[in-house]
Design an enzyme around this catalytic site. Sequence first.
Site, PDB file in Angstrom:
ATOM      1  N   SER A 290      43.304  32.898  -2.266  1.00 61.83           N
ATOM      2  CA  SER A 290      43.800  34.136  -1.662  1.00 61.83           C
ATOM      3  C   SER A 290      42.798  34.715  -0.652  1.00 61.83           C
ATOM      4  O   SER A 290      42.489  34.088   0.351  1.00 61.83           O
ATOM      5  CB  SER A 290      44.145  35.139  -2.771  1.00 61.83           C
ATOM      6  OG  SER A 290      44.892  36.217  -2.283  1.00 61.83           O
TER       7      SER A 290
ATOM      8  N   LYS B 202      46.634  29.330  -1.736  1.00 59.20           N
ATOM      9  CA  LYS B 202      47.572  30.456  -1.800  1.00 59.20           C
ATOM     10  C   LYS B 202      47.594  31.110  -0.420  1.00 59.20           C
ATOM     11  O   LYS B 202      46.762  31.947  -0.107  1.00 59.20           O
ATOM     12  CB  LYS B 202      47.161  31.474  -2.866  1.00 59.20           C
ATOM     13  CG  LYS B 202      48.143  32.626  -3.028  1.00 59.20           C
ATOM     14  CD  LYS B 202      47.710  33.536  -4.163  1.00 59.20           C
ATOM     15  CE  LYS B 202      48.712  34.686  -4.318  1.00 59.20           C
ATOM     16  NZ  LYS B 202      48.673  35.619  -3.174  1.00 59.20           N
TER      17      LYS B 202
END
Length: 532
Positions: A434, A459
Site C-alpha cells: 500500500s 496492493k
Amino acid sequence: MEVIGSSSSIFISPCNNLCFTHHHKVMRCNSLLVTSVNPRLCNSLTSVTINPKKTHESKSLCWLVKRFNKRFAFLDFHQVLLFTRNGRVLTKLRKQVVSFKKLVKSSGKFKDSVFPDFFVRVALGMMLFMAVAVPVTKSPSWALTEENLLFLEAWRTIDRAYVDKSFNGQSWFRYRENALRNEPMNNREQTYAAIKKMLATLDDPFTRFLEPDKFKSLRSGTQGALTGVGLSIGYPTGNNGALSGLMVISASPGGPASRAAISPGDLILAIDDTSTETMDIYDAAERLQGPEGSEVHLKILSEPEIKQLSLTRENISINPVKSRVCETPGMGKAASKIGYIKLTSFNQNASAAVKEAIETLRRENVEGFVLDLRNNSGGLFPEGIEIARIWLNKGVIVYICDSRGVRDIYDTDGTNATAPSEPLAVLVNKGTASASEILAGALKDNKRAVLLGEPTFGKGKIQSVFELSDGSGLAVTVARYETPDHIDINKVGIIPDHPLPASFHKDDDSFCGCIGDPASGCFLNPVGLFSR
C-alpha cells in the site's frame, strides 16, 4: 441507465409528474408540469420509439396526442412526450402502444370500409387516456424512512467516490430503486445488511461497510495505538486459486504475533475456531483485537506446516520509526557510518518521525541512509506522500487513476526535501504494501534510491474511509495508482533492483551486524547497498 437522444420518442421518466415539452418553456397546466427536456442520462427508463420514416403511423399517433392534449400543450412531431409514475406505468403503456400501432396501421382499412377516420381517432384517444391519465392519478405508496435515508447515504457515498463508474457492470441507480422497494429496512440491523449486500455487488474486497465499533477501531489503528496481537492482514494475492483464508502482511516488531514467529505470507485459517475462508478483513481485525490480557486462538498455515497458536492481546504502541547508526568496515581507512531507519507504519506521526530520525542521524555524521520498509503494510496515504517529499528534490511521486485514466498527480518541487542527496537504499519484501509501495515506487522510478529485497505485496488501489451519520463508516476504493513510470503494480508488486542474501535478518536489531561483520552469514558489502 439509458440515453434518451431521439426527439421522436415516448419515454417513461422517474419523475412524479405528467410532463410535456414545448419550445423550451416552463409553465403550469392544470397542476401538471410543462417543461422542455434535453437529451440526458436518465435512470431506469424504457423508451418506445415512433418511427419517423413510417409517415402514416407517426402522423396519426401524433395527431391523436395533439388533439387529446390540446388544452395542455402544443406538441409537434419532433418533440418528446413524457409519461411518469415511478416506472409503474411501463407495462400498461407498452401494451397500449402496441395496440396503438396495430390500430394505426389498420386505420386506412377502417377509413375505407366500415369506420370513418373520426371514430378511429376517438378510439385511439381513449386508449391513450386509459394508459396515461389513470396511473398518474395515484399517490405514492411509500415514503422514505430514517433507515432508507441511511441506506441512501451509503449509496450516495459509493456513487460519488467509487473508482469504477460502471459499478462492476451494473446500473447503480436501478440497484438503488430496487433495493428501496425490495430490501427490508425496518431496523438498523436490516439496513446494515442491505448496505453490505449492496457493496457485495461491486466484487471489491477492499470496499466494505464498518459498523460503528469497527469504524472506531479502524480510526484508532491510524492514531498510534491499539490492543491486539500486532498483525496486519490482507487478502491472498497471486494466481494460486487454492489460497483461502487471510494473509499475514506483517507482524509488529516485538508484538505477540512476532514473538510467535508468525511471518509475512502465512495464512490465518481460523480465529477462535471460526474459519476465515469467507471472513472479511474488518471482521478479522475486530476478532484479533480485544481487552488487554485476553487470549485469541489462531490456526496458521506456515508452509508446509499448520500451527495452532494461543496469543495474549497486548496494548501495542505503534511508534512508526526506529533508527540507529551502523558502522561498516573501514577497508583501509576509518570506519564509515550508515544511518538505519526502520519505518513500520504510516500513521499520523510517521512523516514527522522520519524527519526527526534523519536529523538525529546526521548529527552522527552518517554518510548514507537505509530506509527499511520490510513488513510495513501501509496506512495513511498522505503520510506516504509527505515521506516521499522528504527524500526527493523534484519529480512525480504517484499518479492517481480512475476508469478514465490519470485523475490526479502528486509531485514535489523540493520545498519539503530534508535529505534529497545522500545515498539511499530501501529494503522491501512481500510484507511491503500500500503506502509503502507508493513510497518505494517513487524513490525507485525517480532514481533516488536502490531497492533491495523481494517483490512487494502488490496492493495498487487506494481506499478512503467515510463516516456515515450514525457513526458507522465505509472503506471505499476511490482510485488505483501508477508509479512515476506509469507502472500499475496491483497484484504484481514492485520489483527491487537487487535481492538480499537469503540469510539476511528481518529484524532491525540484526541489521548492523549484516553490513558490519564480514564473517557474518548474512553479510552484505556496504558498497552494494547503494550500487545499481
